[in-house]
Scaffold this motif. Structure first.
Motif, PDB file in Angstrom:
ATOM      1  N   ALA A 202     -10.259  -5.647 -21.407  1.00 50.01           N
ATOM      2  CA  ALA A 202      -9.119  -5.689 -20.406  1.00 50.01           C
ATOM      3  C   ALA A 202      -9.592  -6.714 -19.405  1.00 50.01           C
ATOM      4  CB  ALA A 202      -8.819  -4.334 -19.664  1.00 50.01           C
ATOM      5  N   PRO A 203      -8.598  -7.695 -19.055  1.00 47.44           N
ATOM      6  CA  PRO A 203      -8.848  -8.910 -18.043  1.00 47.44           C
ATOM      7  C   PRO A 203      -8.950  -8.399 -16.587  1.00 47.44           C
ATOM      8  CG  PRO A 203      -6.434  -8.472 -18.396  1.00 47.44           C
ATOM      9  CD  PRO A 203      -7.005  -7.648 -19.298  1.00 47.44           C
ATOM     10  N   ALA A 204      -9.792  -9.042 -15.679  1.00 47.42           N
ATOM     11  CA  ALA A 204     -10.006  -8.669 -14.366  1.00 47.42           C
ATOM     12  C   ALA A 204      -8.646  -8.813 -13.845  1.00 47.42           C
ATOM     13  CB  ALA A 204     -11.069  -9.611 -13.974  1.00 47.42           C
ATOM     14  N   CYS A 205      -8.702  -8.240 -12.535  1.00 43.62           N
ATOM     15  CA  CYS A 205      -7.518  -8.183 -11.750  1.00 43.62           C
ATOM     16  C   CYS A 205      -7.049  -9.548 -11.244  1.00 43.62           C
ATOM     17  CB  CYS A 205      -7.683  -7.224 -10.301  1.00 43.62           C
ATOM     18  SG  CYS A 205      -6.968  -5.703 -10.517  1.00 43.62           S
ATOM     19  N   ASN A 206      -5.727  -9.770 -11.289  1.00 42.42           N
ATOM     20  CA  ASN A 206      -5.105 -10.996 -10.907  1.00 42.42           C
ATOM     21  C   ASN A 206      -5.700 -12.159 -11.703  1.00 42.42           C
ATOM     22  OD1 ASN A 206      -3.660  -9.697  -9.031  1.00 42.42           O
ATOM     23  ND2 ASN A 206      -5.319  -9.725  -7.611  1.00 42.42           N
TER      24      ASN A 206
ATOM     25  N   ASN B 246       0.809  -1.141   0.043  1.00 40.75           N
ATOM     26  CA  ASN B 246      -0.083  -0.035  -0.034  1.00 40.75           C
ATOM     27  C   ASN B 246       0.940   1.340  -0.064  1.00 40.75           C
ATOM     28  OD1 ASN B 246      -2.345  -1.505   0.215  1.00 40.75           O
ATOM     29  ND2 ASN B 246      -2.052  -1.852   2.436  1.00 40.75           N
ATOM     30  N   LEU B 247       0.578   2.050  -1.138  1.00 42.38           N
ATOM     31  CA  LEU B 247       1.797   2.983  -1.269  1.00 42.38           C
ATOM     32  C   LEU B 247       0.824   4.460  -1.320  1.00 42.38           C
ATOM     33  CD1 LEU B 247       3.832   1.321  -3.952  1.00 42.38           C
ATOM     34  CD2 LEU B 247       4.347   1.312  -1.634  1.00 42.38           C
ATOM     35  N   THR B 248       1.730   5.559  -1.124  1.00 41.50           N
ATOM     36  CA  THR B 248       1.194   6.815  -1.461  1.00 41.50           C
ATOM     37  C   THR B 248       1.986   7.558  -2.431  1.00 41.50           C
ATOM     38  OG1 THR B 248       0.387   7.018   0.750  1.00 41.50           O
ATOM     39  CG2 THR B 248       0.782   9.072  -0.528  1.00 41.50           C
ATOM     40  N   CYS B 249       1.335   8.040  -3.606  1.00 37.31           N
ATOM     41  CA  CYS B 249       2.218   8.296  -4.805  1.00 37.31           C
ATOM     42  C   CYS B 249       1.979   9.953  -4.845  1.00 37.31           C
ATOM     43  CB  CYS B 249       2.012   7.882  -6.155  1.00 37.31           C
ATOM     44  SG  CYS B 249       2.043   6.094  -6.098  1.00 37.31           S
ATOM     45  N   THR B 250       3.220  10.676  -4.699  1.00 41.18           N
ATOM     46  CA  THR B 250       3.181  12.226  -4.816  1.00 41.18           C
ATOM     47  C   THR B 250       3.984  12.760  -6.174  1.00 41.18           C
ATOM     48  OG1 THR B 250       3.685  11.880  -2.108  1.00 41.18           O
ATOM     49  CG2 THR B 250       3.831  14.078  -3.238  1.00 41.18           C
ATOM     50  N   LEU B 251       3.342  13.557  -6.414  1.00 42.60           N
ATOM     51  CA  LEU B 251       3.615  14.359  -7.817  1.00 42.60           C
ATOM     52  C   LEU B 251       5.091  14.999  -7.487  1.00 42.60           C
ATOM     53  CD1 LEU B 251       2.708  15.147 -10.924  1.00 42.60           C
ATOM     54  CD2 LEU B 251       1.959  17.199  -9.752  1.00 42.60           C
TER      55      LEU B 251
ATOM     56  N   VAL C 278      -4.033  -2.717  -9.680  1.00 42.54           N
ATOM     57  CA  VAL C 278      -4.120  -1.657  -9.116  1.00 42.54           C
ATOM     58  C   VAL C 278      -5.433  -1.367  -8.202  1.00 42.54           C
ATOM     59  CG1 VAL C 278      -3.847   1.007  -9.313  1.00 42.54           C
ATOM     60  CG2 VAL C 278      -2.258  -0.467 -10.553  1.00 42.54           C
ATOM     61  N   ASN C 279      -5.034  -1.116  -6.955  1.00 45.30           N
ATOM     62  CA  ASN C 279      -6.453  -0.713  -6.151  1.00 45.30           C
ATOM     63  C   ASN C 279      -7.446  -1.940  -6.154  1.00 45.30           C
ATOM     64  OD1 ASN C 279      -4.941   1.490  -5.322  1.00 45.30           O
ATOM     65  ND2 ASN C 279      -5.838   2.965  -7.054  1.00 45.30           N
ATOM     66  N   GLY C 280      -7.034  -2.911  -6.505  1.00 43.52           N
ATOM     67  CA  GLY C 280      -7.916  -3.899  -6.546  1.00 43.52           C
ATOM     68  C   GLY C 280      -9.134  -4.082  -7.601  1.00 43.52           C
ATOM     69  N   ARG C 281      -8.762  -3.402  -8.664  1.00 41.85           N
ATOM     70  CA  ARG C 281      -9.864  -3.256  -9.501  1.00 41.85           C
ATOM     71  C   ARG C 281      -9.312  -3.105 -11.012  1.00 41.85           C
ATOM     72  NH1 ARG C 281     -10.225   1.753  -7.009  1.00 41.85           N
ATOM     73  NH2 ARG C 281      -9.826   3.549  -8.111  1.00 41.85           N
ATOM     74  N   THR C 282      -8.148  -2.611 -11.393  1.00 41.79           N
ATOM     75  CA  THR C 282      -7.421  -2.302 -12.531  1.00 41.79           C
ATOM     76  C   THR C 282      -6.230  -2.999 -12.947  1.00 41.79           C
ATOM     77  OG1 THR C 282      -8.108  -0.075 -12.633  1.00 41.79           O
ATOM     78  CG2 THR C 282      -6.742  -0.454 -14.039  1.00 41.79           C
ATOM     79  N   GLN C 283      -6.255  -4.133 -14.057  1.00 42.06           N
ATOM     80  CA  GLN C 283      -5.185  -4.553 -14.201  1.00 42.06           C
ATOM     81  C   GLN C 283      -4.386  -4.265 -15.185  1.00 42.06           C
ATOM     82  OE1 GLN C 283      -4.199  -7.956 -13.073  1.00 42.06           O
ATOM     83  NE2 GLN C 283      -2.329  -7.488 -14.309  1.00 42.06           N
ATOM     84  N   TYR C 284      -2.965  -4.254 -14.986  1.00 35.49           N
ATOM     85  CA  TYR C 284      -1.982  -3.411 -16.009  1.00 35.49           C
ATOM     86  C   TYR C 284      -1.639  -4.483 -16.785  1.00 35.49           C
ATOM     87  CZ  TYR C 284      -1.935   1.127 -13.872  1.00 35.49           C
ATOM     88  OH  TYR C 284      -2.530   2.425 -13.588  1.00 35.49           O
ATOM     89  N   GLY C 285      -0.961  -4.249 -18.024  1.00 39.34           N
ATOM     90  CA  GLY C 285      -0.519  -5.114 -18.949  1.00 39.34           C
ATOM     91  C   GLY C 285       0.921  -4.997 -18.610  1.00 39.34           C
ATOM     92  N   ALA C 286       1.636  -5.996 -19.044  1.00 42.92           N
ATOM     93  CA  ALA C 286       3.129  -6.313 -18.966  1.00 42.92           C
ATOM     94  C   ALA C 286       3.792  -6.529 -20.440  1.00 42.92           C
ATOM     95  CB  ALA C 286       3.532  -7.543 -18.029  1.00 42.92           C
TER      96      ALA C 286
ATOM     97  N   PHE D 162      -2.117  10.513  -4.526  1.00 41.75           N
ATOM     98  CA  PHE D 162      -3.112   9.517  -4.453  1.00 41.75           C
ATOM     99  C   PHE D 162      -2.480   8.141  -3.908  1.00 41.75           C
ATOM    100  CE2 PHE D 162      -0.787   9.319  -8.692  1.00 41.75           C
ATOM    101  CZ  PHE D 162      -0.663   7.688  -8.761  1.00 41.75           C
ATOM    102  N   PRO D 163      -3.506   7.342  -3.428  1.00 40.22           N
ATOM    103  CA  PRO D 163      -3.247   6.064  -2.951  1.00 40.22           C
ATOM    104  C   PRO D 163      -2.833   4.940  -4.116  1.00 40.22           C
ATOM    105  CG  PRO D 163      -5.410   6.526  -2.639  1.00 40.22           C
ATOM    106  CD  PRO D 163      -4.787   7.531  -3.189  1.00 40.22           C
ATOM    107  N   LEU D 164      -2.072   3.908  -4.036  1.00 42.05           N
ATOM    108  CA  LEU D 164      -1.939   2.911  -4.763  1.00 42.05           C
ATOM    109  C   LEU D 164      -1.512   1.611  -4.152  1.00 42.05           C
ATOM    110  CD1 LEU D 164      -0.979   2.289  -7.876  1.00 42.05           C
ATOM    111  CD2 LEU D 164       1.308   2.416  -7.366  1.00 42.05           C
TER     112      LEU D 164
END
Length: 518
Positions: free
Chosen positions: A473-477, A382-387, A412-420, A402-404
């Motif tokens: 886009a696939p579901a998370c995990n 669980n991270l906090t990202c700062t500009l 990401v945040n339990g709802r968005t799958q990123y591509g590798a 924002f939280p990440l």
């Protein structure tokens, strides 16, 4: 005089002025510029009475000059038409606020246009800053031979460049004096900086003849911002310096060089420390060898003395015919002599120093680690990202923090799958209600999150939306090859984007102490 003055301005721009505006930023700002037409007619037959320009401060609200819409305000038989710069149809607008004192007006669309709002520059620009006027000058329409019906079709606005010449009150309101050429029809259009942010609302020009320099006036933000807030409009604002991508990338290059030099210095320091430790070990071994040689020599000397004394006693016993003492002393002499020879020949040689050093180094390398073996650090958390504003190029009004919540599978945040793709995690967003493509990338090792935004016109967005609709886009995990498959599918969108984004936001991420309980 006039050509000479323009030559001087051009030379100043080339020699000492700021870099030329990025065309992509000006194109992005132009998306929110509209032609404002005062329309007359009877029944279905309509015709333009006059026209000016305007720009969006939210998706359905346009800023223009009061004098552009004054005829429609005073004559109920006239209407206002709004023509977008690209894509979409013209719609009617209604005036919701007029301020003749400072020549400002607000027009609300009667049908959704989904205009991209322009960003307002939060700081007053300095004198001699390069600026650009965006709008629909009537003389250009006439030169192109456009008829009345052509004015109702979407067309890109005209852009002209100049420089600020100072602030001054005019006609009882605050204005910016500038040299970016405007003409009839430009009224109400934005005056923007090189990042496409609004610094003024073009209003009128100074009277001149062909031999005099041309100057033009724009309503300042000191007038516009209170007017917007008084009418319930909260514009998108940005008070950061306008930086080009070239400047940013040069700064990143220098930063990478500094990091490389730091790594080289650390590696050199590590090598020097290893060499120092090796030298210390060599000195230690050398002292040990010298001590052992000295001990061997001393032992051989003492044994030789014993052998000599025992031999002398054996000789004495022989003269005394004492056979028993002679045998005993002779045996002692022989053993002492043998031991002396062994002590002499078994003492370490100087060549043994290098062999012992190498053996000790091998022992250190082969020695078992105490405790459990180190495990690779997890990238999840669980991270906090700062500009990081120093490393970012910011056009709009970004999120500062924002939280990440990141998983090792790229969720990401339990709802968005990123591509590798090629060891890089990314997600490309092509929204249906905004003419912006965002490419979000995250580096779990460096804990760096980068957002690159492309501000595109309707035609480009429609093409990208059609490509995006071809895959889900696939579901998370989701597991398996879902992440790599998504990364591959996103490449089709990435290849269609411009070479450079309009905006690059760099965030540094760290552990969220609240989430970890620290």
């Amino acid at each position: 005089m006039k050509p000479f003055l323009r030559l001087v301005i051009l030379l100043l721009a080339l020699l000492g002025g700021p870099a030329l505006a990025d065309p992509g930023d000006i194109d992005a700002a132009s998306r929110g510029v509209v032609r404002v037409i005062v329309v007359g007619g009877e029944g279905e037959e309509v015709y333009p009475v006059s026209h000016g320009s305007g720009f969006a401060v939210d998706a359905e609200t346009i800023v223009t000059n009061a004098h552009v819409v004054s005829e429609a305000v005073n004559d109920p038989d006239l209407a206002i038409g709004l023509v977008p710069s690209s894509g979409g149809n013209a719609v009617y607008g209604r005036v919701i606020a007029v301020s003749p004192r400072n020549d400002l007006a607000l027009v609300r669309t009667t049908h959704p246009m989904r205009l991209p709002p322009l960003t307002i520059a939060g700081n007053a620009p300095a004198n001699s800053t390069a600026v650009l006027a965006i709008g629909y000058p009537m003389n250009v329409d006439q030169a192109q031979g456009l008829g009345e019906e052509d004015l109702f079709r979407a067309q890109p606005p005209v852009t002209s460049q100049g420089f600020l010449s100072g602030r001054r009150p005019s006609r009882d309101f605050d204005t910016l004096l500038h040299t970016a050429p405007i003409a009839r029809g430009n009224s109400g259009g934005p005056l923007v900086d090189q990042c496409g942010r609004v610094v003024g609302v073009n209003s009128f020009g100074a009277e001149s003849n062909a031999t005099e320099a041309e100057f033009f006036f724009a309503v300042t933000m000191r007038e516009l911002l209170p007017f917007l807030r008084a009418n319930g409009i909260t514009p998108q604002m940005n008070s950061l310096p306008c930086r080009s991508l070239d400047e940013l990338e040069e700064a990143e290059r220098q930063r990478a060089e500094r990091q490389m030099l730091t790594a080289q210095r650390e590696a050199q320091a590590a090598e020097q420390e290893a060499a120092r430790q090796s030298d210390d070990l060599r000195a230690q071994v050398a002292f040990e060898v010298l001590d052992e040689r000295a001990a061997g020599l001393f032992a051989a000397f003492i044994l030789l003395l014993i052998a000599g004394a025992a031999g002398a006693y054996a000789a004495h016993a022989h003269r005394q015919q004492n056979l028993r003492h002679r045998a005993l002393a002779g045996s002692v002499a022989l053993m002492a002599l043998a031991a002396a020879l062994i002590a002499w020949f078994t003492r370490p040689a100087y060549a043994d120093i290098q062999e012992r050093v190498e053996e000790r180094l091998r022992e250190q390398m082969d020695s078992p680690q105490t405790g459990p073996l180190p495990q690779p650090a997890s990238t999840a958390g669980n991270l906090t990202c700062t500009l990081d504003t120093g490393r970012s190029r910011i056009i709009g009004e970004p999120v500062a923090e924002f939280p990440l919540r990141w998983t090792e599978a790229g969720c990401v945040n339990g709802r968005t799958q990123y591509g590798a793709t090629g060891g890089e995690w990314s997600r490309v967003f092509v929204p249906g209600d905004e003419d912006t493509v965002s490419v979000n990338r995250y580096d779990p090792q460096a804990r760096e999150y980068v957002v690159e935004r492309y501000l595109l016109d309707r035609t480009a967005m429609d093409e990208l939306r059609s490509v995006r609709a071809e895959f889900q886009a696939p579901a998370c995990n989701a597991g398996g090859t879902a992440a790599t498959d998504l990364g591959d599918r996103q490449q089709a969108i990435l290849t269609m984007l411009p070479d450079r984004p309009n905006e690059r936001l760099v965030y540094t991420c760290s552990e969220d102490s609240a989430a970890t309980g620290e």
